[in-house]
Motif scaffolding. Structure first.
Motif, PDB file in Angstrom:
ATOM      1  N   ALA A   1       0.744  -1.063  -0.031  1.00 52.90           N
ATOM      2  CA  ALA A   1      -0.045  -0.053  -0.004  1.00 52.90           C
ATOM      3  C   ALA A   1       0.969   1.311   0.009  1.00 52.90           C
ATOM      4  N   VAL A   2       1.816   1.321   0.663  1.00 53.93           N
ATOM      5  CA  VAL A   2       2.785   2.395   0.899  1.00 53.93           C
ATOM      6  C   VAL A   2       3.517   2.610  -0.408  1.00 53.93           C
ATOM      7  N   TRP A   3       4.005   1.504  -0.920  1.00 50.17           N
ATOM      8  CA  TRP A   3       4.740   1.645  -2.448  1.00 50.17           C
ATOM      9  C   TRP A   3       3.643   2.234  -3.488  1.00 50.17           C
ATOM     10  N   LEU A   4       2.376   1.700  -3.564  1.00 51.34           N
ATOM     11  CA  LEU A   4       1.410   2.227  -4.433  1.00 51.34           C
ATOM     12  C   LEU A   4       1.121   3.584  -4.102  1.00 51.34           C
ATOM     13  N   GLY A   5       0.997   3.860  -2.813  1.00 48.63           N
ATOM     14  CA  GLY A   5       0.671   5.346  -2.597  1.00 48.63           C
ATOM     15  C   GLY A   5       1.970   6.333  -3.227  1.00 48.63           C
ATOM     16  N   GLU A   6       3.115   5.808  -3.125  1.00 51.18           N
ATOM     17  CA  GLU A   6       4.146   6.482  -3.334  1.00 51.18           C
ATOM     18  C   GLU A   6       4.213   6.685  -4.981  1.00 51.18           C
ATOM     19  N   VAL A   7       4.083   5.456  -5.608  1.00 46.88           N
ATOM     20  CA  VAL A   7       4.148   5.389  -7.082  1.00 46.88           C
ATOM     21  C   VAL A   7       2.818   6.135  -7.854  1.00 46.88           C
ATOM     22  N   PHE A   8       1.799   6.424  -7.045  1.00 45.39           N
ATOM     23  CA  PHE A   8       0.710   7.092  -7.577  1.00 45.39           C
ATOM     24  C   PHE A   8       0.613   8.518  -7.266  1.00 45.39           C
ATOM     25  N   GLY A   9       1.714   9.012  -6.606  1.00 50.91           N
ATOM     26  CA  GLY A   9       2.131  10.195  -6.478  1.00 50.91           C
ATOM     27  C   GLY A   9       1.821  10.787  -5.041  1.00 50.91           C
ATOM     28  N   GLY A  10       1.641   9.852  -3.934  1.00 53.65           N
ATOM     29  CA  GLY A  10       1.544  10.363  -2.801  1.00 53.65           C
ATOM     30  C   GLY A  10       2.699  10.292  -2.033  1.00 53.65           C
ATOM     31  N   ASP A  11       2.867  10.233  -0.606  1.00 54.56           N
ATOM     32  CA  ASP A  11       3.993  10.221   0.255  1.00 54.56           C
ATOM     33  C   ASP A  11       5.127   9.396  -0.136  1.00 54.56           C
ATOM     34  N   PRO A  12       6.201   9.973  -0.278  1.00 51.60           N
ATOM     35  CA  PRO A  12       7.417   9.144  -0.610  1.00 51.60           C
ATOM     36  C   PRO A  12       8.047   8.241   0.517  1.00 51.60           C
ATOM     37  N   ARG A  13       7.023   7.717   1.350  1.00 49.39           N
ATOM     38  CA  ARG A  13       7.240   6.726   2.546  1.00 49.39           C
ATOM     39  C   ARG A  13       8.038   5.537   2.036  1.00 49.39           C
ATOM     40  N   TYR A  14       7.857   4.902   1.055  1.00 46.15           N
ATOM     41  CA  TYR A  14       8.511   3.714   0.547  1.00 46.15           C
ATOM     42  C   TYR A  14       9.797   3.990   0.338  1.00 46.15           C
TER      43      TYR A  14
ATOM     44  N   GLN B   1      15.118   0.127  -5.269  1.00 45.32           N
ATOM     45  CA  GLN B   1      16.014  -0.976  -5.121  1.00 45.32           C
ATOM     46  C   GLN B   1      15.765  -2.029  -4.331  1.00 45.32           C
ATOM     47  N   ALA B   2      15.005  -1.664  -3.214  1.00 44.62           N
ATOM     48  CA  ALA B   2      14.473  -2.656  -2.015  1.00 44.62           C
ATOM     49  C   ALA B   2      13.311  -3.213  -2.789  1.00 44.62           C
ATOM     50  N   LEU B   3      12.385  -2.674  -3.373  1.00 41.56           N
ATOM     51  CA  LEU B   3      11.269  -3.415  -4.076  1.00 41.56           C
ATOM     52  C   LEU B   3      11.817  -4.488  -5.034  1.00 41.56           C
ATOM     53  N   LEU B   4      12.752  -4.270  -5.874  1.00 39.56           N
ATOM     54  CA  LEU B   4      13.394  -4.948  -6.877  1.00 39.56           C
ATOM     55  C   LEU B   4      14.232  -6.327  -6.301  1.00 39.56           C
TER      56      LEU B   4
ATOM     57  N   PRO C   1      17.938   0.636 -11.704  1.00 43.84           N
ATOM     58  CA  PRO C   1      16.800   0.661 -11.723  1.00 43.84           C
ATOM     59  C   PRO C   1      16.204   2.103 -11.685  1.00 43.84           C
ATOM     60  N   GLY C   2      17.066   3.114 -11.030  1.00 40.74           N
ATOM     61  CA  GLY C   2      16.796   4.376 -11.028  1.00 40.74           C
ATOM     62  C   GLY C   2      15.776   4.674  -9.956  1.00 40.74           C
ATOM     63  N   PRO C   3      15.168   5.755  -9.796  1.00 44.82           N
ATOM     64  CA  PRO C   3      14.256   6.163  -8.554  1.00 44.82           C
ATOM     65  C   PRO C   3      13.074   5.575  -8.717  1.00 44.82           C
ATOM     66  N   THR C   4      12.093   5.403  -7.628  1.00 46.99           N
ATOM     67  CA  THR C   4      10.773   5.058  -7.566  1.00 46.99           C
ATOM     68  C   THR C   4       9.970   5.656  -8.674  1.00 46.99           C
ATOM     69  N   PRO C   5       9.400   4.629  -9.726  1.00 44.58           N
ATOM     70  CA  PRO C   5       8.789   5.288 -10.690  1.00 44.58           C
ATOM     71  C   PRO C   5       7.437   5.746 -10.306  1.00 44.58           C
ATOM     72  N   ARG C   6       6.960   6.823 -11.004  1.00 44.40           N
ATOM     73  CA  ARG C   6       5.576   7.541 -10.801  1.00 44.40           C
ATOM     74  C   ARG C   6       4.700   7.148 -11.752  1.00 44.40           C
ATOM     75  N   TRP C   7       3.194   6.953 -11.474  1.00 40.64           N
ATOM     76  CA  TRP C   7       2.250   6.720 -12.496  1.00 40.64           C
ATOM     77  C   TRP C   7       1.119   7.401 -12.347  1.00 40.64           C
ATOM     78  N   GLY C   8       0.506   7.893 -13.223  1.00 42.78           N
ATOM     79  CA  GLY C   8      -0.697   8.867 -13.097  1.00 42.78           C
ATOM     80  C   GLY C   8      -1.503   8.506 -14.162  1.00 42.78           C
ATOM     81  N   TRP C   9      -2.429   9.537 -14.406  1.00 36.24           N
ATOM     82  CA  TRP C   9      -3.320   9.576 -15.419  1.00 36.24           C
ATOM     83  C   TRP C   9      -2.991   9.170 -16.930  1.00 36.24           C
ATOM     84  N   ASP C  10      -1.673   9.574 -17.326  1.00 34.93           N
ATOM     85  CA  ASP C  10      -1.296   9.333 -18.575  1.00 34.93           C
ATOM     86  C   ASP C  10      -0.058   7.930 -18.466  1.00 34.93           C
TER      87      ASP C  10
END
Length: 151
Positions: free
Chosen positions: A51-64, A72-75, A139-148
């Protein structure tokens, strides 16, 4: 229906909706004979981490990134799992069902979320194929995913 200008994370319902999504999904996964073995070391904290990962990816708090090690940790958590395409497709079936159950009734929103999971599961499958469990590449930084899609 989403409001014009609404952020993606707010449109999905914020962290609470992502917790419900993760919980519903993992209930199905742990009961699935094809996927349960992949999650042999599953713990309830995994639901919160997703949930925290998805929140960050979808543009929320960068807690992950701040608290759990970022991209890196996710991968790294997928290294050596040897996820098959059959398992990835079943994962997608169960996640799509969870999205339909837990997220707002908005076709565009749900389609974008499922597109993210399709994109992400392909990466997880590819990373998991390293038999030594060490090759993350860059892998670079945590990706961001949005409306596009990928931002």
């Amino acid at each position: 229906m989403t409001e014009p200008g609404e952020t993606f994370v707010d449109a999905v319902g914020g962290i609470e909706a992502l917790r419900r999504l993760s919980n519903t999904f993992y209930e199905s996964v742990l009961a699935d004979p094809l996927l349960a073995p992949v999650f042999a070391d599953f713990s309830r904290t995994h639901i919160e981490h997703v949930a925290v990962w998805l929140g960050e990816v979808f543009g929320g708090d960068p807690r992950y990134t701040a608290e759990l090690g970022g991209h890196q940790a996710l991968l790294r958590s997928h290294l050596g799992l040897a996820i098959t395409e059959e398992q990835r497709l079943r994962w997608m079936e169960l996640m799509t069902a969870a999205v339909e159950q837990e997220l707002p009734d908005d076709d565009r929103l749900r389609r974008r979320v499922v597109e993210y999971f399709d994109w992400g599961t392909r990466i997880a499958r590819d990373v998991s194929a390293d038999p030594a469990g060490t090759d993350l590449g860059e892998p670079g930084p945590t990706p961001r995913w949005g409306w596009d899609g990928l931002v």
